[in-house]
Write a protein that holds these residues in place. Structure first.
Motif, PDB file in Angstrom:
ATOM      1  N   PHE A  12       1.027  -0.961  -0.110  1.00 49.03           N
ATOM      2  CA  PHE A  12       0.329  -0.167  -0.221  1.00 49.03           C
ATOM      3  C   PHE A  12       0.751   1.409   0.040  1.00 49.03           C
ATOM      4  O   PHE A  12       0.681   2.775  -0.908  1.00 49.03           O
ATOM      5  CB  PHE A  12      -0.721  -0.132   1.348  1.00 49.03           C
ATOM      6  N   ALA A  13       1.755   0.721   1.395  1.00 51.04           N
ATOM      7  CA  ALA A  13       2.693   2.625   1.204  1.00 51.04           C
ATOM      8  C   ALA A  13       3.685   2.799  -0.322  1.00 51.04           C
ATOM      9  O   ALA A  13       3.761   3.821  -0.674  1.00 51.04           O
ATOM     10  CB  ALA A  13       3.650   1.785   2.119  1.00 51.04           C
ATOM     11  N   LYS A  14       3.899   1.987  -1.871  1.00 50.57           N
ATOM     12  CA  LYS A  14       4.149   1.573  -2.605  1.00 50.57           C
ATOM     13  C   LYS A  14       4.145   2.418  -3.654  1.00 50.57           C
ATOM     14  O   LYS A  14       3.415   2.990  -4.118  1.00 50.57           O
ATOM     15  CB  LYS A  14       5.022   0.576  -2.771  1.00 50.57           C
ATOM     16  N   LYS A  15       2.247   1.969  -3.502  1.00 58.67           N
ATOM     17  CA  LYS A  15       1.463   2.617  -4.322  1.00 58.67           C
ATOM     18  C   LYS A  15       1.505   3.969  -3.949  1.00 58.67           C
ATOM     19  O   LYS A  15       1.506   5.010  -4.969  1.00 58.67           O
ATOM     20  CB  LYS A  15       0.625   1.566  -4.001  1.00 58.67           C
ATOM     21  N   GLU A  74      -5.586  -4.693   3.856  1.00 59.34           N
ATOM     22  CA  GLU A  74      -5.437  -6.636   2.739  1.00 59.34           C
ATOM     23  C   GLU A  74      -6.884  -5.814   2.096  1.00 59.34           C
ATOM     24  O   GLU A  74      -6.108  -5.924   0.545  1.00 59.34           O
ATOM     25  CB  GLU A  74      -4.868  -7.566   3.601  1.00 59.34           C
ATOM     26  N   ALA A  75      -7.446  -5.722   2.548  1.00 60.29           N
ATOM     27  CA  ALA A  75      -8.823  -5.304   1.843  1.00 60.29           C
ATOM     28  C   ALA A  75      -9.157  -4.091   0.877  1.00 60.29           C
ATOM     29  O   ALA A  75      -9.052  -4.221  -0.066  1.00 60.29           O
ATOM     30  CB  ALA A  75     -10.219  -4.986   2.505  1.00 60.29           C
ATOM     31  N   VAL A  89      -3.522   7.729  -4.372  1.00 57.51           N
ATOM     32  CA  VAL A  89      -3.561   9.297  -4.043  1.00 57.51           C
ATOM     33  C   VAL A  89      -4.201   8.413  -2.610  1.00 57.51           C
ATOM     34  O   VAL A  89      -5.650   8.232  -2.407  1.00 57.51           O
ATOM     35  CB  VAL A  89      -4.337  10.119  -4.593  1.00 57.51           C
ATOM     36  N   ALA A  90      -3.517   9.747  -2.035  1.00 60.40           N
ATOM     37  CA  ALA A  90      -4.334   9.026   0.044  1.00 60.40           C
ATOM     38  C   ALA A  90      -3.688  10.662   1.392  1.00 60.40           C
ATOM     39  O   ALA A  90      -2.490  10.760   0.481  1.00 60.40           O
ATOM     40  CB  ALA A  90      -3.605   7.754   0.275  1.00 60.40           C
TER      41      ALA A  90
END
Length: 129
Positions: A12-15, A74-75, A89-90
């Motif tokens: 998730f961090a990489k994305k 994970e979800a 984008v987060a």
């Protein structure tokens, strides 16, 4: 934290860290009763520039923080992968109350359950009048 949980956190961090890589774009937003614990995360897919966010998925955490909950992470990753998002984008903070205007409380009013956000700018966290 288990290896599996670390793997999804890392993925998730990489994305998030790659920046804009094209459409579809996944947007990830965290919400909570205050700025210390996220109880809700909302993930939307935007297929192309100007498109409405669709689909939208939400996850809720009663006892943990949604930003670090392994099952939620994970979800989120599975949802993003399933919809083929090229960009993620987060925001790096909780951006408001988990309750929805017009659904959980009347349009144009403040949430009666989350007084922390009543006079606060959701993007800066600063108190406004």
């Amino acid at each position: 934290m288990t290896f599996k949980a670390q793997w999804y956190q890392g993925k998730f961090a990489k994305k998030r860290g790659k920046g804009f890589c094209g459409y579809p774009v996944a947007t990830v937003a965290f919400y909570g009763p205050d700025d210390t614990r996220a109880t809700k995360v909302s993930v939307c897919i935007v297929a192309h520039e100007g498109a409405d966010a669709d689909p939208v998925e939400r996850w809720f955490c009663e006892t943990t923080d949604a930003r670090i909950d392994p099952e939620v992470t994970e979800a989120i990753v599975r949802f993003i992968d399933h919809h083929g998002a090229k960009s993620v984008v987060a925001v790096d903070r909780i951006i408001g109350c988990p309750h929805e205007e017009g659904i959980d409380y009347p349009e144009g009013e403040k949430c009666t359950q989350c007084s922390f956000w009543a006079n606060r700018d959701r993007w800066s966290g600063e108190i406004i009048q």
